[in-house]
Scaffold this motif. Structure first.
Motif, short mmCIF file in Angstrom:
data_model
loop_
_atom_site.label_atom_id
_atom_site.label_comp_id
_atom_site.label_asym_id
_atom_site.label_seq_id
_atom_site.Cartn_x
_atom_site.Cartn_y
_atom_site.Cartn_z
N SER A 44 0.73 -1.15 0.05
CA SER A 44 0.00 -0.12 -0.05
C SER A 44 0.71 1.28 0.00
O SER A 44 0.35 2.46 -0.30
N THR A 45 1.93 1.23 0.63
CA THR A 45 2.90 2.48 0.71
C THR A 45 3.99 2.37 -0.36
O THR A 45 4.76 1.79 -0.25
N PRO A 46 4.08 3.66 -0.80
CA PRO A 46 5.26 3.70 -1.92
C PRO A 46 6.51 3.81 -1.25
O PRO A 46 6.73 4.05 -0.12
N ALA A 47 7.61 3.04 -2.05
CA ALA A 47 8.82 2.91 -1.23
C ALA A 47 9.55 4.18 -1.07
O ALA A 47 10.46 4.51 -0.13
N SER A 48 9.20 5.25 -1.83
CA SER A 48 9.70 6.68 -1.55
C SER A 48 8.77 7.62 -0.58
O SER A 48 9.46 8.50 -0.21
N ALA A 49 7.94 6.83 -0.03
CA ALA A 49 7.20 7.82 0.73
C ALA A 49 7.66 8.37 2.18
O ALA A 49 8.53 7.09 2.59
N THR A 50 7.71 8.94 2.62
CA THR A 50 8.26 9.49 4.15
C THR A 50 7.24 9.93 4.65
O THR A 50 6.13 10.30 4.47
N ALA A 51 7.26 10.03 6.37
CA ALA A 51 6.32 10.56 7.10
C ALA A 51 6.93 11.02 8.36
O ALA A 51 8.09 10.42 8.73
N THR A 52 6.04 11.70 9.03
CA THR A 52 6.49 12.36 10.57
C THR A 52 5.54 11.65 11.39
O THR A 52 3.95 11.87 10.99
N ASP A 77 13.73 0.17 10.03
CA ASP A 77 14.63 0.88 8.97
C ASP A 77 15.52 1.81 9.75
O ASP A 77 15.18 2.75 10.15
N PRO A 78 16.77 1.51 9.31
CA PRO A 78 17.87 2.54 9.95
C PRO A 78 17.87 3.62 9.46
O PRO A 78 18.42 4.83 10.03
N ARG A 79 17.12 4.17 8.51
CA ARG A 79 17.17 5.51 8.09
C ARG A 79 15.94 6.43 8.99
O ARG A 79 15.96 7.65 8.63
N ILE A 80 15.42 5.72 9.72
CA ILE A 80 14.36 6.26 10.59
C ILE A 80 14.96 7.27 11.71
O ILE A 80 16.13 6.40 12.29
N GLU A 81 14.72 8.31 11.87
CA GLU A 81 15.19 8.98 13.30
C GLU A 81 14.04 9.27 14.40
O GLU A 81 13.04 9.52 13.82
N VAL A 82 14.53 9.10 15.47
CA VAL A 82 13.67 8.88 16.48
C VAL A 82 14.22 10.01 17.53
O VAL A 82 15.39 10.09 18.14
N GLY A 103 11.00 9.44 8.81
CA GLY A 103 11.71 8.65 7.84
C GLY A 103 10.83 7.93 7.12
O GLY A 103 9.66 8.26 6.77
N PRO A 104 11.25 6.77 6.50
CA PRO A 104 10.54 6.15 5.27
C PRO A 104 9.05 5.80 5.87
O PRO A 104 9.35 5.24 7.03
N ALA A 105 8.17 5.81 5.44
CA ALA A 105 6.79 5.76 5.89
C ALA A 105 6.62 4.12 6.15
O ALA A 105 6.11 3.70 7.21
N ARG A 106 7.17 3.17 5.13
CA ARG A 106 7.26 1.75 5.44
C ARG A 106 7.79 1.59 6.53
O ARG A 106 7.03 0.57 7.30
N GLY A 107 8.83 1.85 7.00
CA GLY A 107 9.64 1.35 8.10
C GLY A 107 8.84 1.74 9.22
O GLY A 107 8.87 1.27 10.31
N ILE A 108 8.34 3.10 9.38
CA ILE A 108 7.56 3.36 10.60
C ILE A 108 6.50 2.58 10.80
O ILE A 108 5.89 2.04 11.89
N LEU A 109 5.62 2.18 9.79
CA LEU A 109 4.50 1.43 9.67
C LEU A 109 4.81 -0.08 10.27
O LEU A 109 4.07 -0.74 10.98
N THR A 110 5.81 -0.49 9.65
CA THR A 110 6.50 -1.76 10.16
C THR A 110 6.75 -1.98 11.67
O THR A 110 6.52 -2.78 12.37
N GLY A 111 7.42 -0.90 11.99
CA GLY A 111 7.84 -0.76 13.42
C GLY A 111 6.86 -0.27 14.62
O GLY A 111 7.11 -0.66 15.83
#
Length: 298
Positions: A44-52, A77-82, A103-111
């Motif tokens: 559902s989420t584009p690989a390029s999508a980012t989110a806060t 996703d190690p590109r996510i900043e917390v 960071g990347p929306a996919r990683g935020i949703l996964t974690g």
């Protein structure tokens, strides 16, 4: 030379669990939750999508699990900043901002689920712990936890107890000697009386090892004192019997009260003069604290 990782928020304190243990627990949790990927986010989420995303408290409480929360997102996703806005042990109110995740929306949703499960669980432990600590304020009694922890999460839950202002009992069976009723029953079957059994155990352990003995009747105290226990645990004693035991022990050992302790009874127990009150409910009965993660896709 490898650069040190950027700080994730407030300076770590005594409440923080060891990072290596947090990494191991989070890795197992993510492997359980997404064993071969996050199909929903990937579809559902584009690989390029980012989110806060902002982590917000929806209720009053005490924060714990900040390191686990940040680790879950970064392992997703190690590109996510917390950015943690509050340290473990901080009081929470409805609407309080706890952390910002970018960071990347996919990683935020996964974690998200693993991060929230851990932060909610650990903040619940810290919140209940703070209530017990507040209940005995001014008495001199120390609130401690037990080994009644969630299997695999002990190091995190005991850190949450510290964040709530209490102290830890044994972390494991390797930390100290505690002779409970079943240990004494086995020794009795070998023909040893209580005092003799305690002395025999003392002779087998290093001089630096603490020896605690559990009793469930007043008539056991003399033998335990004769044996030379460092700590005497009064198991399921009524407050009136605790008073009697405190007078009988008379400073010859530290006194711990345990068994069936509730928020309604802990103050009366503390006022008997015991040194320590161990409360299994801190970890086995703490409800998860309501924390929410709101995501805005960019």
């Amino acid at each position: 030379m490898t650069a040190a990782p950027a700080p994730i928020g407030p300076r770590p304190g005594d409440a923080d669990p060891p990072l290596a243990a947090v990494e191991q627990i989070v890795a197992l949790a993510l492997a359980e939750d997404a064993p071969w990927g996050d199909l929903s986010s990937e579809a559902s989420t584009p690989a390029s999508a980012t989110a806060t995303a902002r982590l917000v408290s929806r209720v009053d409480g005490v924060l714990a699990g900040g390191l686990a929360l940040a680790t879950a997102f970064r392992r997703a996703d190690p590109r996510i900043e917390v950015r943690l806005l509050l340290a473990d042990g901080a009081p929470l109110a409805p609407g309080a901002d706890v952390a910002v995740v970018e960071g990347p929306a996919r990683g935020i949703l996964t974690g998200e689920r693993v991060a929230l499960n851990l932060a909610q669980r650990l903040s619940g432990v810290a919140t209940l712990t703070r209530a017990y600590v507040d209940a005995v304020a001014g008495t001199g009694a120390r609130i401690v936890d037990t080994r009644k922890t969630t299997p695999g999460l002990r190091v995190l839950e005991k850190a949450a107890v510290r964040a709530g202002g209490a102290h830890n009992h044994r972390h494991s069976l390797s930390d100290a000697v505690m002779l409970k009723d079943n240990h004494l029953a086995v020794l009795a079957a070998e023909g040893l009386g209580v005092a003799e059994a305690i002395r025999a155990v003392r002779s087998r352990i290093p001089h630096t090892t603490t020896l605690e003995v559990e009793v469930d009747r007043l008539d056991q105290l003399d033998a335990v004192l004769e044996g030379g226990a460092d700590i005497i645990l009064l198991d399921n004693f009524a407050p009136s019997d605790i008073l009697t035991a405190v007078a009988q022990i008379d400073g010859r050992a530290l006194i711990e009260a345990s068994g069936g302790v509730t928020l309604g009874t802990v103050r009366a127990i503390a006022e008997t003069g015991v040194d320590i009150i161990s409360v299994g409910a801190l970890t086995h009965s703490a409800p998860a604290l309501d924390l929410g993660l709101d995501i805005a896709v960019r």
